[in-house]
Design a protein around this motif. Sequence first.
Motif: not given
Length: 260
Positions: A54-55, A92-98
């Motif tokens: 979740w984080t 910044c979107c791709i890294y936390p989603l992956a």
Amino acid sequence: MLSLIKLPRVFTINQVPKVFHEDSIISGYRHPCSSATDCILSLFQLTNETLNIWTHFLPTWYFLWKVVTVVLMQTAWQDSFIWPLVIFLLTCCIYPLASSCAHTFSSMSTRARHICFFFDYGALSLYSLGSAIVYSAYVFPDKWVNSFFHHCYVPIAMLNTVICTAVACYSRFPESQGPKFSKFLRVVAFAYPYLFDNIPLFYRVFLCEGEGCTDNDTNILHYNHIALALLTGFLFATHLPERLAPGSFDYIGKTDLRSS
């Protein structure tokens, strides 16, 4: 509604294969052969991955909103000066989603675990490349602009992305025989790109003087960012705080990057 759904069972460290073991994490493990449905349901129960997931998942939407804001409100496609910022925000979107997906589905099997974190490592390296692109555009001191180092900076960062992703992925294979060696490879694969990418920032914040150098309230943000990055690396390398009291930080407080 969730009370009507049977949530997956959680296990202790002695009930799952060694490849799933985490240093000083005793309980909260999911079944090592979970189905995709079980993995998704585990998001709504307390396991040793829930906080990790979740984080990472929630910040993805924050950065996606930032991308939309920049593109729509700043007319990014009409101003090439903003393009590096858009690229950085996309990473910044791709890294936390992956990373969120990796932690979610890594309990499906041993093979799935490796594949999930391969994508996680690649996304982290891509974020590092995004940082280099935005630093090249906005952070380089005036005296370095159009220098030989400036021209080589982004190509070297691209090469670092490929090499460090490969090193991080390789580090998973000798993990059972040499966990310390694997840990060392992973730390290097994560630390080196960060240090290289931040060369212009370190110089601008700590050494640069005179015209074209940063000397304003932005420095405080840079100091905080650098301090938090170093703290993250320290916690990842030492497995603190969980190592101080095994079993006490199984759900909250453990180092988030322990597997990735």
